[in-house]
Design an enzyme around this catalytic site. Structure first.
Site, PDB file in Angstrom:
ATOM      1  N   GLY A   1       0.824  -1.214   0.000  1.00 27.83           N
ATOM      2  CA  GLY A   1       0.000   0.000   0.000  1.00 27.83           C
ATOM      3  C   GLY A   1       0.856   1.261   0.000  1.00 27.83           C
TER       4      GLY A   1
ATOM      5  N   GLU B   1       2.550  -8.401  -1.742  1.00 25.98           N
ATOM      6  CA  GLU B   1       1.219  -8.987  -1.484  1.00 25.98           C
ATOM      7  C   GLU B   1       1.144 -10.462  -1.880  1.00 25.98           C
ATOM      8  OE1 GLU B   1       1.745  -5.999  -2.597  1.00 25.98           O
ATOM      9  OE2 GLU B   1       0.221  -4.579  -1.902  1.00 25.98           O
TER      10      GLU B   1
END
Lengths: 257, 260
Positions: free
Chosen positions: A108, A131
């Protein structure tokens, strides 16, 4: 306005948003994104602000998203809360957004940097999308922004392996604008921001709109928008000032009007 | 707190951290543990504010004889051996901001020579010889050897050393700039201490910038280098040692650098 996850400061015409969850390397949670976007919008409306800088601290820009916050989410809880929708508002910011990256910009955090117009990074900054190692994938635009910047060939490799990318690699692939000494990230960012803040603000926003159009639409539409924005610029005092200064062989002084 | 190591000894004294390669029975040959412990010791030294220079030297008769061939056989994947053991060590040496001195006290061969080449300075005991050795067993010099050597001595000499495998005596190495000083055996320890203490007293911030940018300058464009130079000088210009240097100059005395 008081914030829990960010610090806000104005220096001359530059608005600075500093991510401020140092204990967790500025891991991004939902409140933080809300606060960032709110502040970006406030700066965007503030007539004194010409450039917006988004920065972390010496160790991290932002080392990822708050995993614990989303661990127990379900498809329906995501659908109802729609936590990524607020990110799209960053694309509507008209003033230049500069990400100033020291240390980690992962997951993020990398997506947050990619939502900015320019990235200035420390020589030892690390970017990446880990991720995949958690059995998921970027959810705030990572697959789209990265691919548009570096092309499908390399983007899919980085996203699949989830390895960290050095600042040099990021610059090589056109993701990072400037690499600077780790101790000078703030100073060099401000030097760049100040330079940008002396450029005619109306030109900057019309350029930003046209460049973004180029990334995302057929050439013909982009050319039309560019042309309209070119014509529009001729309604600004800055255009008169810029052209007069050129003819009179003096430096222009732009007011953003 | 200082960690205890299995294959090396780590000590600090008068601003100098010493990493003693300590497997004298096998001429201080590398094992994966030794690679890792060197990395760990370098990090410790780099973090320690009291340390101004780092000496790597060997226990007993050897500096370092290279990879311990005990673990190398038909099944060895040489690429993995490098990726897993040596490359992290080479990177760690490069990323160590403080000066690293290889004090070559004896046998220096194979990856032991690579270790010495990756240091920032080399001093050598008279009577010792560099032995590349790699090509004698049908391999290429590794662990950063071929990257750093031409940068130190130029391509022609580097190719000679790499391919001909002729041992290089200390005096000859000094002649073409591969080592900074050659010391007699009886004065060895004392001279290494004085050399490393002298290096430790350099203005650390300025040294760090020189190390960081000079090697890279050999493959970067002038434009890239010039911008880095400006930033590096900005950092050096903000250091306490720069202020001390200016003051000492004005007062006509020798500067006393704190490393900050």
């Amino acid at each position: 306005m008081s914030h829990q996850t960010i610090l806000v400061e104005k220096k001359g015409n530059i608005g600075i948003i500093q991510l401020n969850r140092p204990k967790v390397l500025n891991a991004i949670n939902r409140l933080m994104v809300d606060e960032i976007v709110e502040q970006m919008e406030a700066f965007d409306r503030d007539p004194d602000i010409r450039v917006i800088v988004l920065r972390g601290n010496d160790r991290a820009f932002a080392a990822g998203a708050d995993i614990e916050e989303m661990m127990n989410d379900t498809p329906i809880s995501f659908e109802l809360r729609d936590p990524f929708a607020v990110w799209d508002k960053m694309m509507l910011i008209k003033k230049p957004l500069i990400a100033s990256v020291n240390g980690y910009a992962l997951g993020g955090g990398f997506e947050l940097a990619l939502h900015c117009d320019l990235i200035i990074a420390a020589e030892d900054a690390k970017f990446g999308f880990p991720e995949v190692k958690l059995g998921v994938l970027p959810g705030a635009g990572g697959t789209q922004y990265l691919t548009k910047l570096m092309g499908r060939t390399k983007a899919i490799e980085w996203l699949w392996l989830g390895e960290p990318m050095t600042a040099q690699e990021a610059a090589h692939y056109g993701i990072v604008n400037r690499i600077v000494h780790p101790k000078l990230v703030e100073e060099e960012t401000m030097r760049f921001a100040e330079r940008l803040s002396k450029q005619p603000p109306i030109s900057l926003r019309l350029i930003k709109e046209a460049v973004n159009k180029a990334v995302d639409s057929p050439l013909r539409e982009g050319l039309q928008l560019e042309r309209k924005n070119f014509y529009l610029a001729f309604d600004s005092k800055d255009q008169k000032e810029g052209m007069n200064a050129f003819v009179e062989k003096r430096a222009p002084h732009f007011k953003g009007e | 707190m200082e960690k205890t190591f299995e294959t090396i000894e780590y000590t600090t004294k008068n601003g100098v951290a010493t990493i003693l390669l300590n497997r004298p029975k096998s001429y201080n040959a590398f094992t994966s543990t030794m690679n890792k412990e060197i990395i760990s010791a370098l990090r410790q030294a780099d973090r320690d504010e009291a340390v101004g220079s780092i000496v790597i030297t060997g226990a007993g008769k050897a500096f370092c004889s290279g990879q311990d061939l005990g673990g190398v056989d038909d099944n060895t994947n040489h690429a993995d051996l490098l990726r897993d053991n040596y490359h992290p060590m080479v990177r760690a040496m490069r990323n160590t901001s403080k000066p690293i001195i290889a004090a070559i006290n004896g046998v220096v061969a194979g990856a032991g020579m690579s270790l010495a080449l990756n240091a920032d300075f080399r001093v050598m005991k008279k009577g010792t010889k560099f032995v590349s050795a790699f090509m004698n067993i049908g391999l290429i010099p590794d662990a950063g050897f071929m990257y750093v050597l031409p940068r130190l001595v130029g391509y022609a000499k580097a190719l000679e050393i790499t391919t001909l495998g002729k041992p290089i005596p200390a005096e000859e190495a000094k002649e073409f700039g591969l080592v900074t000083e050659v010391y007699e055996e009886e004065e060895w320890e004392e001279k290494v201490v004085s050399f490393s203490e002298q290096i430790a007293s350099l203005p650390t911030v300025a040294f760090t910038q020189a190390k960081r940018y000079m090697l890279n300058s050999m493959h970067e464009s002038l434009e890239t280098y010039l911008e880095k130079e400006a930033q590096a000088q900005r950092i050096a210009g903000l250091s306490e040692d720069h202020q001390e240097g200016l003051k000492a100059f004005a007062e006509k005395r020798k500067p006393k650098f704190s490393g900050k």
